[in-house]
Design a protein around this motif. Structure first.
Motif, short mmCIF file in Angstrom:
data_model
loop_
_atom_site.label_atom_id
_atom_site.label_comp_id
_atom_site.label_asym_id
_atom_site.label_seq_id
_atom_site.Cartn_x
_atom_site.Cartn_y
_atom_site.Cartn_z
N ASP A 196 -10.61 1.04 -2.15
CA ASP A 196 -9.21 0.33 -2.04
C ASP A 196 -8.20 0.97 -2.53
O ASP A 196 -6.97 0.20 -2.77
N ALA B 16 -5.01 1.04 -0.89
CA ALA B 16 -4.55 -0.17 -0.63
C ALA B 16 -3.88 -1.10 -1.84
O ALA B 16 -2.88 -1.67 -1.52
N LEU B 17 -4.28 -0.72 -3.08
CA LEU B 17 -3.90 -1.23 -4.28
C LEU B 17 -2.64 -0.54 -4.54
O LEU B 17 -1.68 -1.40 -5.17
N GLU C 127 -0.28 0.47 -2.15
CA GLU C 127 0.45 -0.29 -1.55
C GLU C 127 0.96 -1.62 -1.99
O GLU C 127 2.23 -2.18 -1.69
N GLN C 128 -0.21 -2.35 -2.30
CA GLN C 128 0.23 -3.77 -3.00
C GLN C 128 1.10 -3.79 -4.11
O GLN C 128 2.17 -4.44 -4.47
N THR C 129 1.20 -2.76 -5.01
CA THR C 129 2.05 -2.35 -6.12
C THR C 129 3.21 -2.26 -5.51
O THR C 129 4.30 -2.82 -6.10
N ASN D 172 4.58 -3.13 -2.86
CA ASN D 172 5.18 -4.31 -2.14
C ASN D 172 5.53 -5.34 -3.14
O ASN D 172 6.30 -5.87 -2.99
N TYR D 173 4.81 -5.45 -4.29
CA TYR D 173 4.99 -6.30 -5.28
C TYR D 173 6.41 -6.06 -5.74
O TYR D 173 7.40 -6.76 -6.03
N LYS E 46 11.88 -0.91 1.92
CA LYS E 46 10.40 -0.30 2.21
C LYS E 46 10.80 0.68 3.50
O LYS E 46 10.18 1.59 3.25
#
Length: 399
Positions: free
Chosen positions: A210, A213-214, A216-218, A220-221, A242
């Motif tokens: 992942d 994906a992680l 991208e999560q970072t 987004n946060y 974005k």
């Protein structure tokens, strides 16, 4: 208070000491107050807990680690915790994720003034400014900016290869000696292109599947939460930011056309420049200027790179050009302790105002920098230096 000590003990027992980042040697751990800033995922919390584990027995009440994103702090203040910690003989208070607590700067200042015998160690977002907020901590708090893993650290973390750090002066004056030491321990080219894609963030160790994906999560946060909270960005514009990142991920190194970026994202020109500066502070991009000494707040940059190659591979929706990844790597590694400027017609980058670098593949020639003093080619796909043509990967040993 007992609940905090219990939680600390559980977290310290779960903290591995197998590999401790060399950044531990950069920090002056004796400072009365220090703050480690950095993007999410680079290992700030782990470093702080490892320091505690190195210097205190598990169960000691002389030290207290707490994170301000814990539910506990929805009903208790940092000031209250510090007061109780002081009464129990506390000496070191480690406060993680300070940017997630609204009144952090004011209460930290009051703790420092009320309990001067307590040493304070803080960590927070890359965008954390010690002179912001309700209290100016810039003169009493030593700030550090923690990057992700260098190529040298990647070899240590993932391949079990331990090699020394070299200064840029060492690398440029004795490149054959440096390269020989590395090549005796491993085949650097075997691992370099893997590093460009994976491993800048230490969490690849525990969750490789992942990993992107992680990342991208970072991202987004940072965009959805930290920019509105710390830079007062209108939440309605987060999708546009974005979109701006997406444009940059497809085209970096970006020859900056602010009008085009404004048109694509639907933002005003000055707003685009403002957001680019925020993204630079957040360690999502690197802005390069041809003359850092004359940079003004609202001046457009000359080049834009994503902050590290792993971000590039995670966010790009089209195949990443290797030339882009190479330059992104060079800016990231050279930027650790050095001033990097855009070189314009004479080389890709000028470093500390005295060295010029051109980045390319094995066949890269000196034609663009033939008459430039103190100039070097940083060449991919070579193991050993050839005169002033150095292996690109050698920059990964500067930290």
């Amino acid at each position: 208070m007992d609940a905090l000590f219990d939680k600390q003990e559980a977290m310290l027992r779960a903290t591995s000491m197998k590999i401790v980042r060399s950044y531990v040697d950069v920090v002056n751990w004796k400072a009365p107050m220090l703050c480690i800033r950095g993007s999410r995922g680079v290992g700030k919390s782990t470093l702080l807990r490892q320091y505690i584990k190195q210097h205190y027995e598990i169960g000691s009440e002389e030290v207290l680690y707490c994170s301000l994103d814990w539910v506990y702090f929805s009903q208790h203040s940092i000031l209250e915790v510090a007061g109780n910690f002081y009464k129990r003989g506390g000496k070191l208070l480690v406060i993680d994720e300070v940017h997630k607590y609204e009144r952090w700067s004011r209460e930290i200042k009051e703790i420092a003034e009320t309990y001067p015998s307590i040493q304070l160690m803080l960590s927070g977002s890359s965008m954390l400014k010690l002179l912001d907020g309700d209290a100016d901590l810039s003169r009493r708090c030593r700030g550090y900016d923690m990057p992700g893993l260098s190529f040298r650290e990647y070899l240590q973390f993932y391949k079990g290869v331990n090699l020394p750090v070299y200064s840029l002066e060492n690398v440029l004056s004795s490149p054959k000696e440096v390269a020989a030491v590395v090549n005796e321990s491993c085949r650097p080219l075997q691992h370099f292109h893997e590093y460009l894609k994976f491993g800048y963030y230490p969490y690849y160790l525990t969750n490789p599947i992942d990993y992107y994906a992680l990342i991208e999560q970072t991202v987004n946060y940072v965009v959805d939460v930290e920019l509105p909270q710390q830079r007062n960005v209108n939440p309605a514009n987060c999708r546009k930011i974005k979109a701006l990142l997406n444009v940059l991920a497809q085209q970096v190194p970006y020859d900056v056309d602010i009008s085009k970026l404004a048109s694509v994202t639907g933002l005003q020109r000055n707003t685009v420049i403002e957001y680019l500066n925020h993204l630079n502070d957040a360690k999502l991009i690197n802005l390069l200027f041809s003359d850092n000494s004359s940079v003004k707040k609202m001046q457009k940059p000359d080049k834009i790179y994503l902050e590290n190659p792993n971000l590039l591979y995670a966010l790009a929706t089209t195949p990443v050009k290797i030339g882009t990844a190479r330059e992104c790597f060079a800016v990231n590694q050279l930027g650790r302790g050095h001033t990097v400027e855009y070189g314009k017609a004479q080389g890709d980058f000028r470093v500390d105002g005295k060295w010029t670098f051109e980045v390319g593949g094995e066949g890269k020639s000196f034609s663009q920098i033939a008459d430039v003093p103190n100039s070097f080619i940083l060449s991919d796909d070579i193991e050993m230096p050839r005169g002033n043509k150095l292996p690109l990967w050698i920059l990964g040993f500067l930290s």
